[in-house]
Design a protein around this motif. Structure first.
Motif, PDB file in Angstrom:
ATOM      1  N   ALA A 100       0.831  -1.208   0.000  1.00 46.68           N
ATOM      2  CA  ALA A 100       0.000   0.000   0.000  1.00 46.68           C
ATOM      3  C   ALA A 100       0.863   1.254   0.000  1.00 46.68           C
ATOM      4  O   ALA A 100       2.082   1.199  -0.091  1.00 46.68           O
ATOM      5  CB  ALA A 100      -0.932  -0.016   1.220  1.00 46.68           C
ATOM      6  N   HIS A 101       0.190   2.402   0.041  1.00 44.26           N
ATOM      7  CA  HIS A 101       0.793   3.720   0.308  1.00 44.26           C
ATOM      8  C   HIS A 101       1.863   4.153  -0.686  1.00 44.26           C
ATOM      9  O   HIS A 101       2.727   4.957  -0.354  1.00 44.26           O
ATOM     10  CB  HIS A 101       1.347   3.775   1.727  1.00 44.26           C
ATOM     11  CG  HIS A 101       0.301   3.559   2.776  1.00 44.26           C
ATOM     12  ND1 HIS A 101       0.587   3.468   4.114  1.00 44.26           N
ATOM     13  CD2 HIS A 101      -1.052   3.418   2.677  1.00 44.26           C
ATOM     14  CE1 HIS A 101      -0.525   3.268   4.803  1.00 44.26           C
ATOM     15  NE2 HIS A 101      -1.542   3.242   3.939  1.00 44.26           N
ATOM     16  N   ASP A 159      -5.823   4.191  -4.700  1.00 41.55           N
ATOM     17  CA  ASP A 159      -4.749   5.189  -4.581  1.00 41.55           C
ATOM     18  C   ASP A 159      -5.301   6.602  -4.470  1.00 41.55           C
ATOM     19  O   ASP A 159      -4.597   7.524  -4.073  1.00 41.55           O
ATOM     20  CB  ASP A 159      -3.831   5.138  -5.800  1.00 41.55           C
ATOM     21  CG  ASP A 159      -3.011   3.870  -5.857  1.00 41.55           C
ATOM     22  OD1 ASP A 159      -2.973   3.138  -4.847  1.00 41.55           O
ATOM     23  OD2 ASP A 159      -2.425   3.593  -6.915  1.00 41.55           O
ATOM     24  N   SER A 175      -6.158  -0.204   3.716  1.00 35.93           N
ATOM     25  CA  SER A 175      -5.771   1.190   3.867  1.00 35.93           C
ATOM     26  C   SER A 175      -6.068   1.896   2.552  1.00 35.93           C
ATOM     27  O   SER A 175      -6.901   1.447   1.777  1.00 35.93           O
ATOM     28  CB  SER A 175      -4.290   1.289   4.254  1.00 35.93           C
ATOM     29  OG  SER A 175      -3.977   2.609   4.662  1.00 35.93           O
ATOM     30  N   GLY A 176      -5.376   3.006   2.295  1.00 33.17           N
ATOM     31  CA  GLY A 176      -5.622   3.710   1.041  1.00 33.17           C
ATOM     32  C   GLY A 176      -4.746   4.938   0.909  1.00 33.17           C
ATOM     33  O   GLY A 176      -4.261   5.496   1.899  1.00 33.17           O
ATOM     34  N   SER A 228      -8.768  -3.048  -6.819  1.00 33.00           N
ATOM     35  CA  SER A 228      -8.373  -3.524  -5.503  1.00 33.00           C
ATOM     36  C   SER A 228      -9.178  -4.749  -5.101  1.00 33.00           C
ATOM     37  O   SER A 228      -8.630  -5.717  -4.558  1.00 33.00           O
ATOM     38  CB  SER A 228      -8.549  -2.416  -4.470  1.00 33.00           C
ATOM     39  OG  SER A 228      -8.191  -2.850  -3.181  1.00 33.00           O
ATOM     40  N   ASN A 269      -3.989  -1.156  -0.484  1.00 34.58           N
ATOM     41  CA  ASN A 269      -4.819   0.026  -0.683  1.00 34.58           C
ATOM     42  C   ASN A 269      -6.214  -0.356  -1.151  1.00 34.58           C
ATOM     43  O   ASN A 269      -6.372  -1.202  -2.040  1.00 34.58           O
ATOM     44  CB  ASN A 269      -4.208   0.953  -1.728  1.00 34.58           C
ATOM     45  CG  ASN A 269      -3.225   1.950  -1.143  1.00 34.58           C
ATOM     46  OD1 ASN A 269      -3.007   1.983   0.060  1.00 34.58           O
ATOM     47  ND2 ASN A 269      -2.640   2.762  -1.996  1.00 34.58           N
ATOM     48  N   THR A 282      -1.597   7.378  -1.194  1.00 32.41           N
ATOM     49  CA  THR A 282      -0.159   7.379  -1.398  1.00 32.41           C
ATOM     50  C   THR A 282       0.378   8.673  -0.794  1.00 32.41           C
ATOM     51  O   THR A 282      -0.393   9.489  -0.284  1.00 32.41           O
ATOM     52  CB  THR A 282       0.210   7.337  -2.890  1.00 32.41           C
ATOM     53  OG1 THR A 282      -0.183   8.584  -3.501  1.00 32.41           O
ATOM     54  CG2 THR A 282      -0.501   6.196  -3.612  1.00 32.41           C
ATOM     55  N   SER A 291       2.865  -1.362  -4.364  1.00 36.33           N
ATOM     56  CA  SER A 291       1.755  -0.476  -4.737  1.00 36.33           C
ATOM     57  C   SER A 291       2.004   0.162  -6.096  1.00 36.33           C
ATOM     58  O   SER A 291       1.078   0.338  -6.901  1.00 36.33           O
ATOM     59  CB  SER A 291       1.585   0.595  -3.657  1.00 36.33           C
ATOM     60  OG  SER A 291       0.568   1.508  -3.982  1.00 36.33           O
TER      61      SER A 291
END
Length: 410
Positions: A173-174, A229, A258-259, A240, A226, A261, A179
């Motif tokens: 993620a992030h 994004d 999560s989600g 996703s 994520n 960047t 990602s």
């Protein structure tokens, strides 16, 4: 709403049992040595969290390649030379039947320019806007380098297992490397690692399968993914959910939702709808939709502030664990308190000098929370009353002008 649901054990697909529903999510500690080795500060910090009552604690991101660092004083795990140090860390963090998972990561293009002159990524696409000037320009990975990184993830995982960590989490993620592979905005390859979603998720799946082969079927593997994004042309919620289904079929044990960047940091709660704030968790709506697709245990991190909100999220079935990060930086025994009947509302202190340029340029909020982790690493209590100005002064003394370089959360 009774909080009894928060005390119920959770059995993962691999058979591992987590003693309760509290999940300490990853926060970057910055407590390694200058040459990226574990320290007694990490042992103390994770011993504190193990004492605090969480069922599952996840480390800050441990880098799998010493040539690619997200920030100064990241831990890097490439070999067994410091196995005794990792064993001490793991022993402290697994006290009281606590599970301690190591988060494995590669920053990709999110490598600070003060640490490296050139970063690697799926494609040579730099970060956008103001972010571009803080990070090293990327070049595209070769096929051979991609396979080397897959091996490095697996190698780090098996060493973590030997050291006594009870699981690993793959950071996908992030805006970090995995990602970046998932995003059509950042991954513009025209080979088997880019193009279609199936190709773009291949790197994540190959990392997972390599780790699974090395650690075996009974060792927990989680993924932080994520929901989206939140960038035009980036990784979408629909994509996703397709990745979630693939990961579930592959046998992943726990998915953390999560989600965002660092170009659009939705994981911090920025620009959150009022309806979302009332439900507390930032990504709970997405988790509810995912729950209809897979049976894989889920954890939602970000926004939880009341025991009632946590209990309602578990009771609704939308999430199986409650992810907490910053609240545990100022109140490391929060899970223990809640399970003992403490029903207070937790409001985190605003970390601001009131000077917008300073607050934004120095990423003061992240620095302040890192300083709380440092205090615990040194055996001290967190200090929620610590002023933003004192925090800034402390950082300027220790880091000089580098304080105005971009920093990371998780």
């Amino acid at each position: 709403m009774t909080i009894d649901v928060l005390a119920k054990p959770l059995t993962l697909p691999c058979g591992t049992v987590i003693k309760n529903r509290f999940f300490k999510s990853a926060m970057s500690e910055g407590l390694a040595t200058v040459d990226h080795r574990p320290t007694p500060f990490l042992t103390n910090l994770y011993g504190t969290w193990a004492d605090g009552g969480a069922g599952l604690v996840v480390t800050g991101n441990v880098m799998i390649d010493g040539r690619a660092l997200g920030e100064p004083r990241n831990v890097v795990l490439e070999h067994e030379h410091d196995l005794d140090r990792y064993k001490q860390w793991a022993k402290a963090g697994t006290a009281h039947n606590t599970h301690l998972w190591m988060q494995l990561n590669h920053p990709g293009k999110q490598a600070l320019s003060v640490l490296t002159k050139e970063s690697v990524a799926p494609s040579s696409v730099p970060l956008s806007g103001d972010m571009k000037r803080f990070f090293a320009p990327p070049r595209a990975l070769t096929i051979e380098e991609i396979y080397d990184l897959i091996e490095r993830f697996g190698n780090a995982a098996i060493i973590a297992k030997r050291a006594g960590f009870t699981g690993v989490q793959i950071h996908a993620a992030h805006g970090y490397l995995i990602s970046q592979f998932l995003s059509p905005l950042h991954n513009q390859r025209n080979d088997e690692w880019g193009g279609s979603l199936q190709n773009r998720m291949k790197f994540l799946l190959e990392v997972y399968y390599n780790i699974r082969y090395k650690v075996g079927k009974r060792f927990p593997i989680g993924v932080k993914l994520n929901s989206a994004d939140f960038q035009r042309g980036g990784f979408t919620e629909a994509e996703s959910m397709q990745v979630v289904k693939e990961l579930a079929q592959a046998g992943v044990d726990l998915l953390e939702i999560s989600g965002g960047t660092y170009e659009n940091p939705s994981m911090t709660g920025r620009n959150m709808k009022e309806s979302t704030r009332k439900r507390e968790a930032y990504f709970l709506d997405y988790a509810e939709r995912v729950r209809k697709l897979v049976e894989t245990p889920l954890v939602v991190t970000g926004g939880f502030r009341t025991p009632q909100g946590m209990a309602e999220a578990i009771a609704s079935g939308a999430t199986d664990m409650i992810g907490l990060a910053r609240p545990l930086a100022v109140e490391p025994d929060l899970p223990k308190k809640i399970l003992a009947g403490d029903m207070k509302v937790r409001q985190l202190p605003p970390i601001q000098t009131g000077v917008k340029f300073i607050d934004n340029a120095a990423m003061l909020e992240m620095i302040w929370y890192e300083q709380q982790l440092e205090r615990m690493g040194k055996g001290k209590e967190p200090k929620p009353s610590y002023s933003a100005w004192l925090s800034l002064a402390q950082t300027i003394v220790t880091q000089g002008k580098n304080v105005f370089q971009k920093r990371r959360s998780q």
